[in-house]
Design a protein around this motif. Structure first.
Motif, PDB file in Angstrom:
ATOM      1  N   ALA A 334       0.831  -1.212   0.000  1.00 46.29           N
ATOM      2  CA  ALA A 334       0.000   0.000   0.000  1.00 46.29           C
ATOM      3  C   ALA A 334       0.861   1.256   0.000  1.00 46.29           C
ATOM      4  O   ALA A 334       0.557   2.239  -0.686  1.00 46.29           O
ATOM      5  CB  ALA A 334      -0.930  -0.007   1.213  1.00 46.29           C
ATOM      6  N   GLY A 335       1.964   1.230   0.766  1.00 48.76           N
ATOM      7  CA  GLY A 335       2.858   2.382   0.788  1.00 48.76           C
ATOM      8  C   GLY A 335       3.465   2.649  -0.577  1.00 48.76           C
ATOM      9  O   GLY A 335       3.551   3.807  -1.028  1.00 48.76           O
ATOM     10  N   SER A 336       3.883   1.591  -1.263  1.00 48.36           N
ATOM     11  CA  SER A 336       4.442   1.759  -2.611  1.00 48.36           C
ATOM     12  C   SER A 336       3.393   2.291  -3.572  1.00 48.36           C
ATOM     13  O   SER A 336       3.689   3.163  -4.411  1.00 48.36           O
ATOM     14  CB  SER A 336       4.983   0.414  -3.116  1.00 48.36           C
ATOM     15  OG  SER A 336       5.999  -0.070  -2.254  1.00 48.36           O
ATOM     16  N   ALA A 337       2.164   1.769  -3.459  1.00 45.75           N
ATOM     17  CA  ALA A 337       1.091   2.228  -4.349  1.00 45.75           C
ATOM     18  C   ALA A 337       0.762   3.698  -4.106  1.00 45.75           C
ATOM     19  O   ALA A 337       0.556   4.462  -5.065  1.00 45.75           O
ATOM     20  CB  ALA A 337      -0.148   1.362  -4.151  1.00 45.75           C
ATOM     21  N   LEU A 338       0.732   4.127  -2.843  1.00 44.87           N
ATOM     22  CA  LEU A 338       0.444   5.528  -2.536  1.00 44.87           C
ATOM     23  C   LEU A 338       1.542   6.440  -3.060  1.00 44.87           C
ATOM     24  O   LEU A 338       1.275   7.524  -3.600  1.00 44.87           O
ATOM     25  CB  LEU A 338       0.278   5.703  -1.028  1.00 44.87           C
ATOM     26  CG  LEU A 338      -1.002   5.123  -0.419  1.00 44.87           C
ATOM     27  CD1 LEU A 338      -0.973   5.244   1.099  1.00 44.87           C
ATOM     28  CD2 LEU A 338      -2.225   5.845  -0.976  1.00 44.87           C
ATOM     29  N   LEU A 339       2.788   6.017  -2.899  1.00 47.75           N
ATOM     30  CA  LEU A 339       3.901   6.837  -3.390  1.00 47.75           C
ATOM     31  C   LEU A 339       3.831   7.004  -4.902  1.00 47.75           C
ATOM     32  O   LEU A 339       3.998   8.110  -5.440  1.00 47.75           O
ATOM     33  CB  LEU A 339       5.224   6.211  -2.981  1.00 47.75           C
ATOM     34  CG  LEU A 339       6.494   6.941  -3.453  1.00 47.75           C
ATOM     35  CD1 LEU A 339       6.535   8.343  -2.878  1.00 47.75           C
ATOM     36  CD2 LEU A 339       7.743   6.156  -3.046  1.00 47.75           C
ATOM     37  N   LEU A 340       3.568   5.908  -5.617  1.00 49.21           N
ATOM     38  CA  LEU A 340       3.452   5.992  -7.082  1.00 49.21           C
ATOM     39  C   LEU A 340       2.259   6.854  -7.484  1.00 49.21           C
ATOM     40  O   LEU A 340       2.333   7.612  -8.470  1.00 49.21           O
ATOM     41  CB  LEU A 340       3.315   4.583  -7.670  1.00 49.21           C
ATOM     42  CG  LEU A 340       4.563   3.702  -7.606  1.00 49.21           C
ATOM     43  CD1 LEU A 340       4.243   2.295  -8.100  1.00 49.21           C
ATOM     44  CD2 LEU A 340       5.690   4.307  -8.436  1.00 49.21           C
ATOM     45  N   ALA A 341       1.163   6.739  -6.712  1.00 51.52           N
ATOM     46  CA  ALA A 341      -0.021   7.543  -7.025  1.00 51.52           C
ATOM     47  C   ALA A 341       0.277   9.037  -6.900  1.00 51.52           C
ATOM     48  O   ALA A 341      -0.128   9.847  -7.750  1.00 51.52           O
ATOM     49  CB  ALA A 341      -1.178   7.149  -6.115  1.00 51.52           C
ATOM     50  N   VAL A 342       0.990   9.433  -5.859  1.00 54.91           N
ATOM     51  CA  VAL A 342       1.337  10.848  -5.667  1.00 54.91           C
ATOM     52  C   VAL A 342       2.227  11.334  -6.810  1.00 54.91           C
ATOM     53  O   VAL A 342       2.038  12.443  -7.349  1.00 54.91           O
ATOM     54  CB  VAL A 342       2.034  11.036  -4.305  1.00 54.91           C
ATOM     55  CG1 VAL A 342       2.598  12.459  -4.187  1.00 54.91           C
ATOM     56  CG2 VAL A 342       1.056  10.772  -3.173  1.00 54.91           C
ATOM     57  N   ILE A 343       3.201  10.507  -7.184  1.00 49.31           N
ATOM     58  CA  ILE A 343       4.106  10.902  -8.273  1.00 49.31           C
ATOM     59  C   ILE A 343       3.335  11.083  -9.577  1.00 49.31           C
ATOM     60  O   ILE A 343       3.514  12.091 -10.302  1.00 49.31           O
ATOM     61  CB  ILE A 343       5.220   9.861  -8.435  1.00 49.31           C
ATOM     62  CG1 ILE A 343       6.114   9.852  -7.190  1.00 49.31           C
ATOM     63  CG2 ILE A 343       6.052  10.138  -9.685  1.00 49.31           C
ATOM     64  CD1 ILE A 343       7.171   8.762  -7.200  1.00 49.31           C
ATOM     65  N   PHE A 344       2.467  10.127  -9.894  1.00 47.52           N
ATOM     66  CA  PHE A 344       1.729  10.219 -11.157  1.00 47.52           C
ATOM     67  C   PHE A 344       0.734  11.374 -11.147  1.00 47.52           C
ATOM     68  O   PHE A 344       0.509  12.028 -12.181  1.00 47.52           O
ATOM     69  CB  PHE A 344       1.010   8.897 -11.442  1.00 47.52           C
ATOM     70  CG  PHE A 344       1.937   7.791 -11.854  1.00 47.52           C
ATOM     71  CD1 PHE A 344       2.914   8.007 -12.801  1.00 47.52           C
ATOM     72  CD2 PHE A 344       1.836   6.529 -11.291  1.00 47.52           C
ATOM     73  CE1 PHE A 344       3.784   7.000 -13.191  1.00 47.52           C
ATOM     74  CE2 PHE A 344       2.699   5.523 -11.667  1.00 47.52           C
ATOM     75  CZ  PHE A 344       3.680   5.745 -12.623  1.00 47.52           C
ATOM     76  N   ILE A 345       0.108  11.642  -9.993  1.00 47.42           N
ATOM     77  CA  ILE A 345      -0.807  12.784  -9.904  1.00 47.42           C
ATOM     78  C   ILE A 345      -0.053  14.088 -10.172  1.00 47.42           C
ATOM     79  O   ILE A 345      -0.525  14.974 -10.894  1.00 47.42           O
ATOM     80  CB  ILE A 345      -1.494  12.818  -8.525  1.00 47.42           C
ATOM     81  CG1 ILE A 345      -2.505  11.674  -8.417  1.00 47.42           C
ATOM     82  CG2 ILE A 345      -2.187  14.155  -8.296  1.00 47.42           C
ATOM     83  CD1 ILE A 345      -3.125  11.552  -7.044  1.00 47.42           C
ATOM     84  N   TYR A 346       1.134  14.193  -9.581  1.00 46.18           N
ATOM     85  CA  TYR A 346       1.924  15.410  -9.790  1.00 46.18           C
ATOM     86  C   TYR A 346       2.305  15.570 -11.265  1.00 46.18           C
ATOM     87  O   TYR A 346       2.236  16.668 -11.828  1.00 46.18           O
ATOM     88  CB  TYR A 346       3.183  15.368  -8.923  1.00 46.18           C
ATOM     89  CG  TYR A 346       4.119  16.525  -9.168  1.00 46.18           C
ATOM     90  CD1 TYR A 346       3.859  17.779  -8.614  1.00 46.18           C
ATOM     91  CD2 TYR A 346       5.232  16.370  -9.975  1.00 46.18           C
ATOM     92  CE1 TYR A 346       4.703  18.842  -8.843  1.00 46.18           C
ATOM     93  CE2 TYR A 346       6.091  17.431 -10.220  1.00 46.18           C
ATOM     94  CZ  TYR A 346       5.817  18.669  -9.654  1.00 46.18           C
ATOM     95  OH  TYR A 346       6.650  19.723  -9.897  1.00 46.18           O
ATOM     96  N   LEU A 347       2.713  14.458 -11.897  1.00 48.37           N
ATOM     97  CA  LEU A 347       3.097  14.547 -13.312  1.00 48.37           C
ATOM     98  C   LEU A 347       1.919  14.955 -14.185  1.00 48.37           C
ATOM     99  O   LEU A 347       2.063  15.768 -15.122  1.00 48.37           O
ATOM    100  CB  LEU A 347       3.659  13.197 -13.773  1.00 48.37           C
ATOM    101  CG  LEU A 347       4.986  12.766 -13.133  1.00 48.37           C
ATOM    102  CD1 LEU A 347       5.374  11.376 -13.621  1.00 48.37           C
ATOM    103  CD2 LEU A 347       6.084  13.773 -13.446  1.00 48.37           C
TER     104      LEU A 347
END
Length: 370
Positions: A334-347
């Protein structure tokens, strides 16, 4: 919105206090992997002393059935002795208890199980474990710790010490070690030097003992009714369990002579583990426990503290299993998924606004999602 723009500092202060306060409330929520569901049934596992007969185990299960069926909320029971996936010998058994419909009872299986545990304490000569089915089915213990190493003697010492430490943790019940399933065995300790001097190899002794003790499938016999039976030749049970008789078994030597097993080996009674588990080429001993009255997440730090008290020799280690392992794996994923989600949202926002700074203003509200 107009009020928020007018009192910016007040709104930010309220948001900050809410954000910080949520961290103080989080421990009160509790953590578990899959909560037990009210599917109307639970399981009871029984273990009688090592070496107990199937009839003795069945008698203890009948006593348990009598006690369980006396409860009005119990509808049916289904008992298996010395069989099934959970059993490992004639001294084990399991029972599935089905409750009446939800409309006819005011307790769930989880709420009913503590009363069952207390009632089964009245049955002597047997150990019972009561477990509810998880949300994914099954009734495995939520707490499982495996110790790895090469020597069962060292693993038993470490396992006993860990069980004592786990017994100090409130909420842990039915603490059990896989080495508790030790079975009575006959040990043959071969004197290699003496065997070599008499012209007998270890392979010769093994090949001679295997058909006599384990049996040898020599043929098939077809009965008059057409049923086919395997013909197995081996010693009668009375001789297979008699140490003196085993010691007198003949062994052929390389010089075409005959000696007895007792001349080159000591035949003794001993105990051994019912199963030998291995992982990464190491033997493992598993300590399991059920949880009652507490959330698994609240006692996980105490489990780690109990492991830290062990003095592991070189080459020995431990690992979590059961729901504790599942929670750790799920939290990491879940932590990895949240981190990737934040990165993709920012991009995505950066590409939409054509700016690297404006998305930060919008994403400033993400921490409040916690």
């Amino acid at each position: 919105i107009r009020w928020g723009l007018k009192w910016r500092k007040t709104v930010l202060l309220i948001a900050l206090l809410s954000f910080v306060g949520s961290f103080f409330l989080f421990p009160r929520v509790g953590v578990e992997f899959i909560p037990a569901t009210d599917n109307g049934n639970f399981t009871i596992s029984v273990e009688t002393p090592a070496g107990s007969s199937k009839e003795y185990t069945a008698e203890k299960m009948r006593q348990a059935e009598t006690i369980i069926r006396a409860f009005p909320v119990v509808e049916t029971t289904y008992t298996t002795v010395a069989g099934g996936l959970q059993a490992s010998g004639q001294n084990t058994g399991s029972m599935t208890v089905t409750l009446v419909d939800k409309e006819d009872r005011d307790v769930t299986p989880v709420e009913f199980m503590p009363e069952v545990r207390r009632a089964l304490d009245a049955v002597p000569g047997a150990t019972f474990q009561v477990a509810a089915a998880s949300g994914l089915g099954g009734s495995s213990a939520p707490v499982s710790i495996t110790l790895y190493g090469d020597s069962f003697i060292v693993l038993k010492r470490l396992g006993d010490q860990l069980m004592r430490e786990l017994g100090k943790i409130d909420g842990l019940i039915d603490i059990k070690s896989s080495l508790d399933d030790a079975q009575a065995v006959v040990g043959i300790n071969i004197n290699r030097d003496l065997a070599d001097s008499l012209g007998v190899s270890i392979a010769q002794i093994a090949s001679t003992m295997a058909p006599l003790i384990s049996g040898d499938d020599v043929s098939d016999w077809t009965a008059p009714n057409g049923q086919v039976y395997s013909v197995v030749v081996r010693l009668p049970e009375a001789l297979r369990s008699d140490i003196d008789a085993i010691g007198n078994l003949p062994i052929a030597t390389g010089s075409s002579g005959m000696i007895t097993l007792g001349q080159v080996a000591d035949v003794v009674e001993s105990t051994g583990p019912a199963t030998i588990n291995r992982q990464d080429l190491q033997r493992g001993v598993t300590i399991e426990a059920n949880v009652e009255g507490v959330e698994l997440g609240t006692i996980t730090p105490q489990l780690q503290q109990a492991i830290n008290t062990l003095d592991f020799p070189t080459g020995y280690r431990s690992s979590f299993g059961g729901d504790v392992e599942q929670i750790q794996d799920a939290a990491g994923a879940a932590g990895s998924a949240l981190l990737l989600a934040v990165i993709f949202i920012y991009l995505v926002l950066a590409s939409q606004f054509g700016s690297f700074l404006q998305p930060i203003a919008i994403m400033g509200s993400l921490p409040l999602a916690l």
